[in-house]
Design an enzyme around this catalytic site. Structure first.
Site, PDB file in Angstrom:
ATOM      1  N   ASP A  59      46.240  35.060  39.356  1.00 38.55           N
ATOM      2  CA  ASP A  59      45.750  35.075  37.971  1.00 38.55           C
ATOM      3  C   ASP A  59      45.265  33.595  37.502  1.00 38.55           C
ATOM      4  O   ASP A  59      45.997  32.621  38.140  1.00 38.55           O
ATOM      5  CB  ASP A  59      46.922  35.541  36.987  1.00 38.55           C
ATOM      6  CG  ASP A  59      46.386  35.805  35.499  1.00 38.55           C
ATOM      7  OD1 ASP A  59      46.269  36.905  35.334  1.00 38.55           O
ATOM      8  OD2 ASP A  59      45.805  34.829  34.948  1.00 38.55           O
ATOM      9  N   TYR A 153      33.396  32.391  24.015  1.00 44.51           N
ATOM     10  CA  TYR A 153      32.743  32.582  25.158  1.00 44.51           C
ATOM     11  C   TYR A 153      32.077  31.154  25.645  1.00 44.51           C
ATOM     12  O   TYR A 153      32.190  30.667  26.778  1.00 44.51           O
ATOM     13  CB  TYR A 153      32.123  33.583  25.543  1.00 44.51           C
ATOM     14  CG  TYR A 153      31.597  33.833  26.860  1.00 44.51           C
ATOM     15  CD1 TYR A 153      32.401  34.040  28.074  1.00 44.51           C
ATOM     16  CD2 TYR A 153      30.269  33.629  27.124  1.00 44.51           C
ATOM     17  CE1 TYR A 153      31.936  33.975  29.456  1.00 44.51           C
ATOM     18  CE2 TYR A 153      29.601  33.571  28.336  1.00 44.51           C
ATOM     19  CZ  TYR A 153      30.541  33.917  29.606  1.00 44.51           C
ATOM     20  OH  TYR A 153      29.933  33.814  30.762  1.00 44.51           O
ATOM     21  N   LYS A 157      33.080  28.436  28.533  1.00 41.29           N
ATOM     22  CA  LYS A 157      32.241  27.962  30.017  1.00 41.29           C
ATOM     23  C   LYS A 157      31.989  26.520  29.742  1.00 41.29           C
ATOM     24  O   LYS A 157      31.934  25.917  30.813  1.00 41.29           O
ATOM     25  CB  LYS A 157      31.095  28.819  29.937  1.00 41.29           C
ATOM     26  CG  LYS A 157      31.278  30.499  30.067  1.00 41.29           C
ATOM     27  CD  LYS A 157      32.024  30.798  31.410  1.00 41.29           C
ATOM     28  CE  LYS A 157      31.381  30.566  32.664  1.00 41.29           C
ATOM     29  NZ  LYS A 157      32.400  30.948  33.856  1.00 41.29           N
TER      30      LYS A 157
HETATM   31  P1  NAP Z   1      33.051  40.366  35.230  1.00 41.34           P
HETATM   32  O1  NAP Z   1      32.571  41.378  35.685  1.00 41.34           O
HETATM   33  O2  NAP Z   1      33.583  40.554  33.680  1.00 41.34           O
HETATM   34  O3  NAP Z   1      33.922  39.219  35.757  1.00 41.34           O
HETATM   35  C1  NAP Z   1      35.007  38.279  35.418  1.00 41.34           C
HETATM   36  C2  NAP Z   1      35.921  38.041  36.543  1.00 41.34           C
HETATM   37  O4  NAP Z   1      36.867  37.352  36.093  1.00 41.34           O
HETATM   38  C3  NAP Z   1      36.953  39.622  36.832  1.00 41.34           C
HETATM   39  O5  NAP Z   1      36.942  39.452  38.187  1.00 41.34           O
HETATM   40  C4  NAP Z   1      38.046  39.482  36.064  1.00 41.34           C
HETATM   41  O6  NAP Z   1      39.244  40.191  36.392  1.00 41.34           O
HETATM   42  C5  NAP Z   1      38.565  37.891  36.357  1.00 41.34           C
HETATM   43  N1  NAP Z   1      39.298  37.256  35.202  1.00 41.34           N
HETATM   44  C6  NAP Z   1      39.117  37.222  33.955  1.00 41.34           C
HETATM   45  N2  NAP Z   1      40.288  36.693  33.412  1.00 41.34           N
HETATM   46  C7  NAP Z   1      41.082  36.364  34.257  1.00 41.34           C
HETATM   47  C8  NAP Z   1      42.305  36.124  34.642  1.00 41.34           C
HETATM   48  N3  NAP Z   1      43.128  35.552  33.463  1.00 41.34           N
HETATM   49  N4  NAP Z   1      42.871  35.740  35.674  1.00 41.34           N
HETATM   50  C9  NAP Z   1      42.148  36.297  36.836  1.00 41.34           C
HETATM   51  N5  NAP Z   1      40.983  36.776  36.810  1.00 41.34           N
HETATM   52  C10 NAP Z   1      40.349  36.827  35.602  1.00 41.34           C
HETATM   53  O7  NAP Z   1      31.651  39.348  34.708  1.00 41.34           O
HETATM   54  P2  NAP Z   1      30.803  38.478  35.664  1.00 41.34           P
HETATM   55  O8  NAP Z   1      29.442  38.311  34.988  1.00 41.34           O
HETATM   56  O9  NAP Z   1      30.940  38.965  37.112  1.00 41.34           O
HETATM   57  O10 NAP Z   1      31.496  37.220  35.528  1.00 41.34           O
HETATM   58  C11 NAP Z   1      31.528  36.241  36.701  1.00 41.34           C
HETATM   59  C12 NAP Z   1      31.407  34.834  36.457  1.00 41.34           C
HETATM   60  O11 NAP Z   1      29.941  34.580  36.006  1.00 41.34           O
HETATM   61  C13 NAP Z   1      32.184  34.356  35.085  1.00 41.34           C
HETATM   62  O12 NAP Z   1      32.574  33.311  35.271  1.00 41.34           O
HETATM   63  C14 NAP Z   1      31.084  34.434  34.087  1.00 41.34           C
HETATM   64  O13 NAP Z   1      31.526  33.379  32.989  1.00 41.34           O
HETATM   65  C15 NAP Z   1      30.025  33.968  34.681  1.00 41.34           C
HETATM   66  N6  NAP Z   1      28.548  34.338  34.176  1.00 41.34           N
HETATM   67  C16 NAP Z   1      28.277  35.778  33.755  1.00 41.34           C
HETATM   68  C17 NAP Z   1      27.152  36.173  33.428  1.00 41.34           C
HETATM   69  C18 NAP Z   1      26.535  37.573  33.057  1.00 41.34           C
HETATM   70  O14 NAP Z   1      25.457  37.559  32.369  1.00 41.34           O
HETATM   71  N7  NAP Z   1      27.283  38.342  33.514  1.00 41.34           N
HETATM   72  C19 NAP Z   1      26.134  35.013  33.010  1.00 41.34           C
HETATM   73  C20 NAP Z   1      26.560  33.775  33.139  1.00 41.34           C
HETATM   74  C21 NAP Z   1      27.566  33.427  33.606  1.00 41.34           C
HETATM   75  P3  NAP Z   1      39.672  41.574  35.897  1.00 41.34           P
HETATM   76  O15 NAP Z   1      38.629  42.434  36.687  1.00 41.34           O
HETATM   77  O16 NAP Z   1      41.107  41.858  36.356  1.00 41.34           O
HETATM   78  O17 NAP Z   1      39.479  41.408  34.405  1.00 41.34           O
END
Ligand code: NAP
Length: 341
Positions: A59, A153, A157
């Site tokens: 975590d 959020y 970041k």
């Molecule tokens: P996502 O599907 O919501 O993935 C987020 C991940 O972070 C999940 O695996 C989640 O685990 C994990 N997480 C959250 N809190 C946690 C904790 N306390 N301990 C361990 N794991 C934790 O979203 P995503 O789009 O793939 O995001 C991946 C990365 O890309 C993030 O850093 C996000 O900020 C960045 N990002 C995303 C976008 C977008 O548009 N999607 C754009 C820019 C940047 P659980 O499944 O257990 O919740």
């Protein structure tokens, strides 16, 4: 370069696609999940073998499990960070795990002797809190978290990327650290468990947005953003050392543009997609009775165009056009039964 890479947050939307591509390129992958009870379900989605893909429980908020997860790894791709669709009551629910998680990943990577560290940051760490007239952004821009209206959020970041950068400078300047900064990520979903960014397309398709607010975002495809991370993992050290790479397919898309792409290409499947525009006063009124709509207020009429020229020039990256990502996202949501059209 291939070897073994640790990807944090293997249950995530971007991490899932990245792990699939890494395995296809011959990398072995260690990945973390909050609970190992998800291993069987994720294994079925990600592929790989017991040898090539290993799961570890870790975590962002605890030291437990990180050392085991990184043992024997050559590189880290730190993707896990809270990305909820709702705004939390306390911003620290996002800021603390984002910042502490990034620092924890760096500390354990350094202790394990890992040199290559690719951090998933966000365009959220670049394009917010600037004066209203600014509409073009590149890697030299940093979000001003002290400006009014900057959402939790976005703060999480920005604070996490800054903290990571400062930590590397102070503690491990030899580390080949870089940050990838995606804009809104769309594209096909593998299951009904997807990132908050997908909800834009989901809500347009299912009719829960009755009229279109004058807001927008830039788009990047999940397949391309996974590829960008892998390019950063595999590039010669000198090309990525200390860099930031914006991942964006280019043009800023208004919600109205996204809705038009859906209506023009999906026929009857797009029958619930709105075509009416919502006036700005309508959004303000809505925000009074519907707190989630308050996030839109600072975005009304705002353009935040991001250039990925740097990633294209340095890493040879070439993203697909946003229309393809929007349509493949919509078609997969329909195919998986997530949206009933
Ligand atoms: P996502 O599907 O919501 O993935 C987020 C991940 O972070 C999940 O695996 C989640 O685990 C994990 N997480 C959250 N809190 C946690 C904790 N306390 N301990 C361990 N794991 C934790 O979203 P995503 O789009 O793939 O995001 C991946 C990365 O890309 C993030 O850093 C996000 O900020 C960045 N990002 C995303 C976008 C977008 O548009 N999607 C754009 C820019 C940047 P659980 O499944 O257990 O919740």
């Amino acid at each position: 370069m291939t070897g073994t890479v640790f990807v944090s947050g293997g249950s995530g939307y971007i991490a899932g696609e990245t792990i699939r591509q890494l395995l296809a390129r011959g990398w072995a992958v260690h990945t973390s999940v909050r609970s190992l009870s998800r291993e069987a379900e994720l294994r079925a989605q990600l592929g790989g073998t017991a040898e090539s893909l290993k799961f570890f429980a870790a975590d962002l908020t605890s030291d437990h499990g990180w050392a085991e997860a990184m043992a024997g790894c050559d590189a880290v791709c730190h993707m896990a960070s809270p990305f909820p669709s709702a705004v939390p009551k306390d911003e620290n629910e996002l800021i603390v795990p984002a910042r502490e998680g990034a620092l924890r990943a760096l500390r354990f990577a350094h202790a394990a002797g890992i040199r290559r560290f690719v951090m998933t940051s966000s365009a959220a760490a670049i394009a917010y809190g600037h004066p209203p007239g600014k509409s073009q952004y590149d890697e030299s821009d940093w979000t001003n978290i002290d400006a009014p209206g900057v959402q939790p959020y976005i703060k999480s970041k920005t604070i996490a990327e800054r903290a990571a950068r400062d930590w590397v400078a102070a503690n491990a300047p030899e580390m080949d650290y870089c940050a990838v900064c995606p804009v809104a990520v769309l594209g096909p979903v593998a299951s009904g468990d997807f990132a908050a960014s997908i909800e834009i397309v989901e809500r347009l398709l299912n009719g829960s947005i009755p009229a279109i607010p004058n807001v927008g975002f830039s788009v990047v495809d999940v397949r391309d953003i996974a590829d960008l991370h892998i390019r950063a993992l595999e590039a010669p050290a000198a090309t990525i050392h200390g860099e930031r790479f914006i991942g964006s397919s280019g043009p800023f898309q208004k919600f109205a543009d996204v809705a038009r792409v859906l209506r023009d290409n999906l026929g009857p499947q797009a029958r619930k997609v709105p075509s009416r525009n919502m006036p700005n006063w309508g959004v303000r009124l809505l925000a009074m009775v519907m707190p989630p709509a308050r996030q839109l207020l600072g975005e009304l009429g705002r353009v935040r165009a991001t250039s990925s020229a740097h990633a294209q020039a340095v890493l040879g990256w070439s993203p697909r056009p946003p229309e393809e990502s929007i349509l493949d996202c919509a078609r997969s949501l329909i195919e998986k039964g997530v949206v009933k059209v």
